[in-house]
Design a protein around this motif. Structure first.
Motif, mmCIF file in Angstrom:
data_model
loop_
_atom_site.group_PDB
_atom_site.id
_atom_site.type_symbol
_atom_site.label_atom_id
_atom_site.label_comp_id
_atom_site.label_asym_id
_atom_site.label_seq_id
_atom_site.Cartn_x
_atom_site.Cartn_y
_atom_site.Cartn_z
ATOM 1 N N ASP A 222 0.824 -1.201 0.000
ATOM 2 C CA ASP A 222 0.000 0.000 0.000
ATOM 3 C C ASP A 222 0.856 1.248 0.000
ATOM 4 O O ASP A 222 0.444 2.299 -0.469
ATOM 5 C CB ASP A 222 -0.901 0.008 1.242
ATOM 6 N N ARG A 223 2.051 1.158 0.568
ATOM 7 C CA ARG A 223 2.938 2.326 0.572
ATOM 8 C C ARG A 223 4.380 1.887 0.806
ATOM 9 O O ARG A 223 4.643 0.744 1.194
ATOM 10 C CB ARG A 223 2.507 3.357 1.606
ATOM 11 N N LEU A 224 5.274 2.845 0.573
ATOM 12 C CA LEU A 224 6.698 2.597 0.752
ATOM 13 C C LEU A 224 7.159 3.328 2.009
ATOM 14 O O LEU A 224 6.624 4.372 2.357
ATOM 15 C CB LEU A 224 7.490 3.133 -0.448
ATOM 16 N N PHE A 225 8.157 2.757 2.670
ATOM 17 C CA PHE A 225 8.768 3.435 3.818
ATOM 18 C C PHE A 225 10.259 3.477 3.533
ATOM 19 O O PHE A 225 10.924 2.441 3.481
ATOM 20 C CB PHE A 225 8.487 2.662 5.113
ATOM 21 N N GLU A 226 10.779 4.676 3.320
ATOM 22 C CA GLU A 226 12.186 4.765 2.935
ATOM 23 C C GLU A 226 13.095 4.772 4.160
ATOM 24 O O GLU A 226 12.908 5.572 5.075
ATOM 25 C CB GLU A 226 12.435 6.004 2.075
ATOM 26 N N VAL A 227 14.050 3.868 4.154
ATOM 27 C CA VAL A 227 15.076 3.840 5.194
ATOM 28 C C VAL A 227 16.232 4.678 4.663
ATOM 29 O O VAL A 227 16.835 4.353 3.647
ATOM 30 C CB VAL A 227 15.537 2.392 5.489
ATOM 31 N N LEU A 228 16.501 5.780 5.351
ATOM 32 C CA LEU A 228 17.512 6.707 4.863
ATOM 33 C C LEU A 228 18.867 6.380 5.455
ATOM 34 O O LEU A 228 18.978 6.114 6.649
ATOM 35 C CB LEU A 228 17.135 8.146 5.254
ATOM 36 N N PRO A 229 19.922 6.415 4.628
ATOM 37 C CA PRO A 229 21.246 6.166 5.176
ATOM 38 C C PRO A 229 21.628 7.305 6.126
ATOM 39 O O PRO A 229 21.426 8.460 5.798
ATOM 40 C CB PRO A 229 22.167 6.150 3.960
ATOM 41 N N VAL A 230 22.122 6.949 7.292
ATOM 42 C CA VAL A 230 22.601 7.967 8.226
ATOM 43 C C VAL A 230 23.947 8.429 7.704
ATOM 44 O O VAL A 230 24.782 7.616 7.335
ATOM 45 C CB VAL A 230 22.770 7.341 9.634
ATOM 46 N N SER A 231 24.176 9.744 7.658
ATOM 47 C CA SER A 231 25.487 10.206 7.198
ATOM 48 C C SER A 231 26.524 9.602 8.134
ATOM 49 O O SER A 231 26.379 9.631 9.351
ATOM 50 C CB SER A 231 25.542 11.733 7.224
ATOM 51 N N ARG A 232 27.490 9.008 7.529
ATOM 52 C CA ARG A 232 28.402 8.164 8.297
ATOM 53 C C ARG A 232 29.372 8.961 9.167
ATOM 54 O O ARG A 232 30.566 9.058 8.845
ATOM 55 C CB ARG A 232 29.186 7.262 7.347
ATOM 56 N N GLN A 233 28.821 9.509 10.261
ATOM 57 C CA GLN A 233 29.736 10.193 11.180
ATOM 58 C C GLN A 233 30.344 9.119 12.080
ATOM 59 O O GLN A 233 29.718 8.689 13.013
ATOM 60 C CB GLN A 233 28.994 11.200 12.061
ATOM 61 N N MET A 234 31.535 8.664 11.720
ATOM 62 C CA MET A 234 32.159 7.633 12.537
ATOM 63 C C MET A 234 32.844 8.284 13.724
ATOM 64 O O MET A 234 33.643 9.175 13.582
ATOM 65 C CB MET A 234 33.204 6.871 11.727
ATOM 66 N N ALA A 235 32.495 7.797 14.869
ATOM 67 C CA ALA A 235 33.096 8.373 16.071
ATOM 68 C C ALA A 235 33.836 7.273 16.816
ATOM 69 O O ALA A 235 33.359 6.156 16.909
ATOM 70 C CB ALA A 235 32.005 8.959 16.947
ATOM 71 N N ILE A 236 34.990 7.570 17.248
ATOM 72 C CA ILE A 236 35.717 6.592 18.053
ATOM 73 C C ILE A 236 35.137 6.621 19.466
ATOM 74 O O ILE A 236 35.017 7.678 20.081
ATOM 75 C CB ILE A 236 37.217 6.945 18.103
#
Ligand SMILES: Nc1ncnc2c1ncn2[C@@H]1O[C@H](COP(=O)(O)OP(=O)(O)OP(=O)(O)O)[C@@H](O)[C@H]1O
Ligand SMILES: [Mg+2]
Length: 237
Positions: A222-236
């Protein structure tokens, strides 16, 4: 008419911690808000690596959440499967939450018929009726009777996927998660699966799926749900 919500995430967060790489943190899901009603099918979309499979595993209670909740309507109340006791998650899976994974995890020595029937006997269906329903479902998915007595270990990819589908659809779960349910199927079997998903919806199931096959997706969702990539802020850490 407003339909009853059977599954809802609230502020769901998931971050992988890579302990072997100095504790690098990989945020994948941030504040995911998804609600799916009875009789509705929603397709998870988004680019490869965005977090669709991760979200699916969170919905099934395979991954705990780093924040937020995954609420599943189970026997008259909302259970948070991302934070519940493992025994409660097993209970929710037994009667409420079905999952058709992309690949069958083969159980050695158990016959195909029993693999499907076990899902029904686990819900209290008498053994003879469970076997008959399992047989009918396997035949509907064009799995010939001569294969029903064999363990599926040596089956083709498409045959194993149909065993997986029969097992997932046998009990009529109110909430169903489908991960690429038709990836290895030919057109005829895809049409059977489309029919089965439509029947589950008509019976009031809430369905969440990953469908790279757009024909199947458009036929059932019935509809789409978009999973958005999280901007890859890699933190130690
Ligand atoms: N167990 C894990 N440990 C560490 N990182 C992981 C783990 N599982 C997934 N990831 C990372 O999380 C991100 C999302 O992965 P996921 O498998 O959920 O993507 P997807 O949207 O399903 O992609 P695809 O369409 O290719 O299947 C990827 O960057 C992946 O490398
Ligand atoms: Mg995936």
């Amino acid at each position: 008419m407003t339909q009853k919500i059977l599954l809802r995430t609230e502020g769901l967060q998931k971050t992988f911690r890579l302990h072997l790489q100095g504790g690098i943190q990989l945020p994948v899901l941030q504040d995911v808000e998804l609600a799916v009603a009875a009789g509705e099918a929603v397709a998870l979309t988004g680019p490869s690596g965005a977090g669709k499979s991760t979200l699916m595993r969170c919905l099934y209670g395979n991954y705990g959440a780093d924040g937020g909740r995954v609420l599943v309507q189970h026997e008259g109340r909302m259970v948070d499967v991302a934070n519940a006791d493992p025994r409660e998650v097993i209970e929710v899976r037994r009667t409420t939450l079905g999952y058709v994974s992309q690949f069958l995890r083969v159980i050695p020595r158990v016959s195909t018929l029993d693999i499907v029937a076990e899902r029904l006997t686990g819900q209290g269906v008498p053994a003879a009726e469970a076997r008959e329903r399992a047989r009918a479902l396997l035949l509907r998915l064009n799995l010939p009777e001569r294969l029903h007595g064999l363990p599926p270990a040596t089956f083709s990819g498409g045959e194993q996927q149909r065993v997986n589908l029969a097992r997932g659809f046998a009990p009529r779960y109110p909430v169903m998660l489908l991960d690429e349910p038709t990836a290895s199927l030919d057109a005829g079997n895809r049409a059977v699966v489309i029919e089965m998903i439509r029947e589950a919806k008509a019976a009031g199931a809430a369905i969440i799926g990953i469908f790279h096959d757009h024909e199947v997706r458009d036929a059932v969702c019935d509809r789409l749900f978009e999973v958005l990539p999280v901007s890859r802020q890699m933190a130690i850490a």
